[in-house]
Structure formats: C-alpha cells, structure tokens
Design a protein around this motif. Structure first.
Motif, PDB file in Angstrom:
ATOM      1  N   GLY A 160      -4.971  -1.002 -12.303  1.00 27.81           N
ATOM      2  CA  GLY A 160      -4.001  -0.054 -12.814  1.00 27.81           C
ATOM      3  C   GLY A 160      -2.986   0.344 -11.756  1.00 27.81           C
ATOM      4  N   THR A 161      -1.973   1.061 -12.183  1.00 25.48           N
ATOM      5  CA  THR A 161      -0.931   1.494 -11.255  1.00 25.48           C
ATOM      6  C   THR A 161      -1.425   2.574 -10.293  1.00 25.48           C
ATOM      7  OG1 THR A 161      -0.160   3.096 -12.914  1.00 25.48           O
ATOM      8  CG2 THR A 161       0.925   0.945 -12.856  1.00 25.48           C
ATOM      9  N   ASP A 162      -2.649   3.079 -10.535  1.00 24.87           N
ATOM     10  CA  ASP A 162      -3.229   4.086  -9.656  1.00 24.87           C
ATOM     11  C   ASP A 162      -4.097   3.458  -8.564  1.00 24.87           C
ATOM     12  OD1 ASP A 162      -5.213   3.151 -11.286  1.00 24.87           O
ATOM     13  OD2 ASP A 162      -6.049   5.122 -11.792  1.00 24.87           O
ATOM     14  N   CYS A 163      -3.877   2.174  -8.295  1.00 26.19           N
ATOM     15  CA  CYS A 163      -4.724   1.437  -7.348  1.00 26.19           C
ATOM     16  C   CYS A 163      -4.361   1.723  -5.898  1.00 26.19           C
ATOM     17  CB  CYS A 163      -4.640  -0.068  -7.608  1.00 26.19           C
ATOM     18  SG  CYS A 163      -2.996  -0.761  -7.337  1.00 26.19           S
ATOM     19  N   GLY A 164      -3.316   2.509  -5.643  1.00 27.87           N
ATOM     20  CA  GLY A 164      -2.921   2.815  -4.284  1.00 27.87           C
ATOM     21  C   GLY A 164      -1.918   1.836  -3.706  1.00 27.87           C
ATOM     22  N   GLU A 196       0.096   7.875   1.761  1.00 29.53           N
ATOM     23  CA  GLU A 196       0.060   9.304   1.434  1.00 29.53           C
ATOM     24  C   GLU A 196       0.415  10.077   2.700  1.00 29.53           C
ATOM     25  OE1 GLU A 196      -3.635  10.275  -0.165  1.00 29.53           O
ATOM     26  OE2 GLU A 196      -3.641   8.660  -1.628  1.00 29.53           O
ATOM     27  N   ARG A 209       0.834  -1.193   0.000  1.00 32.28           N
ATOM     28  CA  ARG A 209       0.000   0.000   0.000  1.00 32.28           C
ATOM     29  C   ARG A 209       0.868   1.243   0.000  1.00 32.28           C
ATOM     30  NH1 ARG A 209      -2.462  -0.525   4.546  1.00 32.28           N
ATOM     31  NH2 ARG A 209      -4.164  -1.778   3.771  1.00 32.28           N
ATOM     32  N   VAL A 210       0.504   2.181  -0.832  1.00 33.90           N
ATOM     33  CA  VAL A 210       1.223   3.458  -0.880  1.00 33.90           C
ATOM     34  C   VAL A 210       0.682   4.356   0.218  1.00 33.90           C
ATOM     35  CG1 VAL A 210       1.712   5.504  -2.239  1.00 33.90           C
ATOM     36  CG2 VAL A 210       1.602   3.275  -3.345  1.00 33.90           C
ATOM     37  N   TYR A 268       4.283  -6.527 -12.586  1.00 35.72           N
ATOM     38  CA  TYR A 268       3.165  -5.662 -12.960  1.00 35.72           C
ATOM     39  C   TYR A 268       1.858  -6.163 -12.354  1.00 35.72           C
ATOM     40  CZ  TYR A 268       2.555  -9.256 -16.606  1.00 35.72           C
ATOM     41  OH  TYR A 268       2.405 -10.443 -17.283  1.00 35.72           O
ATOM     42  N   THR A 272       1.949  -0.371  -4.382  1.00 34.17           N
ATOM     43  CA  THR A 272       3.193  -0.362  -5.136  1.00 34.17           C
ATOM     44  C   THR A 272       3.837  -1.738  -5.077  1.00 34.17           C
ATOM     45  OG1 THR A 272       5.394   0.636  -5.338  1.00 34.17           O
ATOM     46  CG2 THR A 272       4.498   0.435  -3.131  1.00 34.17           C
TER      47      THR A 272
END
Length: 214
Positions: free
Chosen positions: A157-161, A7, A4-5, A152, A163
């Motif tokens: 998508g890579t915007d799923c939150g 923020e 999880r990214v 991958y 990494t």
C-alpha cells in the motif's frame, strides 16, 4: 524504485538531420519479457546503501516511444516483503519524445544535468541544448535514452513508507542490454544510480522500477 519517505565506448555516428524515421533500431534485449537485475544506490549523506532490484519489461512499442514494466526491490529496510512497482517509460526518439522532460518538476537544466552523466550523451549534448535534440536522427545510435516513471505499487500500500514521486533518466546499451539510470526528485538525494544487466531470461513477467531514498 520507490523512495523511502523520511520522517522529521565511444558511440557510433549521429546524424545531424532528422530523416523522418527516428525510431530506435529494434533490439532483442529491449523487448517484452526481457529481464534485468542489478542494484539501486540509495546513498545519502548519512549512510551508503544499495538495494537489489529485478526488472522485467511488460510492453514495448518503439513506434510510439512507449514501454512499461515492473521493478522489484529485494532488500528494502523495514519492508516485510520485496516491494514491486509498475512503471511506464518514454523513449527519447525525437519524434514522440525529446530529451526535454517538460513535466514532473524537471527543468531543461535538470534534464541536461542528468543526461550529461551518461558518457554516451556527450556527442549529442550541443544539439540537445539547442533544440532538445529534435533535429537528431537516433535510429542507428547504439544507445537508447528513456525516462521511467513509476505509477503505482503492485504488492504494497501507499503507507509502506516509500514514495514514487520522482522518475528516472535511463540509458540502455543496445550491444549488451546494460542499463544505467539516475533518479530525479527535488525532495530526494540527487543522482541516485541504477545499474542493471540483462539476465537473458526472456520470459513474460514484470519489469523495472526504482526505489529511491529521500
């Protein structure tokens, strides 16, 4: 797994000399189509959390120290669907790959620190610290050591939150097909543990990956 990214058992004998045939012994539990199920601990200082994961091996080439597969995380917070990633693995056979990673921001010290988390690594540690284990013959060792690197996302998508910047140190038991792993990413919580057991399904499909909490 993706991260999880944020923020804001004593092993059997180990040969001290490399006989030339260093490929791990064939193991039916480490073969194409084999499935595994378990959890990925993504605990942090703030909370304790584990994600359920399913893994399936898609390809395995012991001669070249290669395998690949996918991992599915089932209960990822804030995700509307299970998250699937594709990974490729390096089998530590002292011929194609040694215990020293040499990339992905991992130093030899990082390698030893993570490998030493596995009790089955203890008989090998002195030699690995000396030369990366190049002189070891692991062909009959009851455990197979690997690194798994997610490449991958399969279904998001890579915007799923999440990494997939890090990779996993993995130890596979040839006797029962159990898998233990530790995630490494300098920007993530350390030593997030992966625990999987073979489901013996043995059908073609996706394999392993790991979701990690930063």
């Amino acid at each position: 797994m993706p991260v999880r990214v944020v923020e804001s058992s004593a092993p059997s004998q180990v040969s001290g000399g490399n006989s030339g045939n260093t490929c791990p012994q064939p193991c039916t539990l480490l073969s194409v189509g084999q499935a595994f199920s378990g959890t990925q601990n993504v605990s942090s200082l703030q909370k304790d959390e584990a994600w359920r994961v399913n893994v399936r091996i898609q390809g395995c080439d012991l001669d070249h120290g290669y395998l690949c597969g996918t991992m599915e995380a089932l209960n990822v917070p804030m995700a509307d669907t299970p998250v699937v990633t594709f990974w490729e693995g390096e089998i530590v056979d002292t011929k194609n790959y040694t215990f020293f990673t040499g990339k992905w921001e991992a130093t030899p010290e990082d390698d030893i620190r993570h490998w030493s988390k596995f009790p089955s690594f203890s008989p090998l540690q002195n030699q690995v610290e000396a030369d990366g284990g190049k002189s070891l013959d692991l062909s009959n060792y009851p455990y197979i050591f690997m690194r798994w690197k997610e490449l991958y996302f399969v279904n998001v998508g890579t915007d799923c939150g999440l990494t997939i910047a890090g990779f996993y140190y993995v130890c596979f038991s040839c006797s029962d097909g159990s898998i233990n792993g530790f995630y490494y990413d300098p920007n993530s919580s350390p030593f997030q543990k992966l625990e999987l057991k073979s489901t013996n399904e043995g059908r073609p499909g996706f394999s392993f990956s790991a979701y990690e909490l930063q």
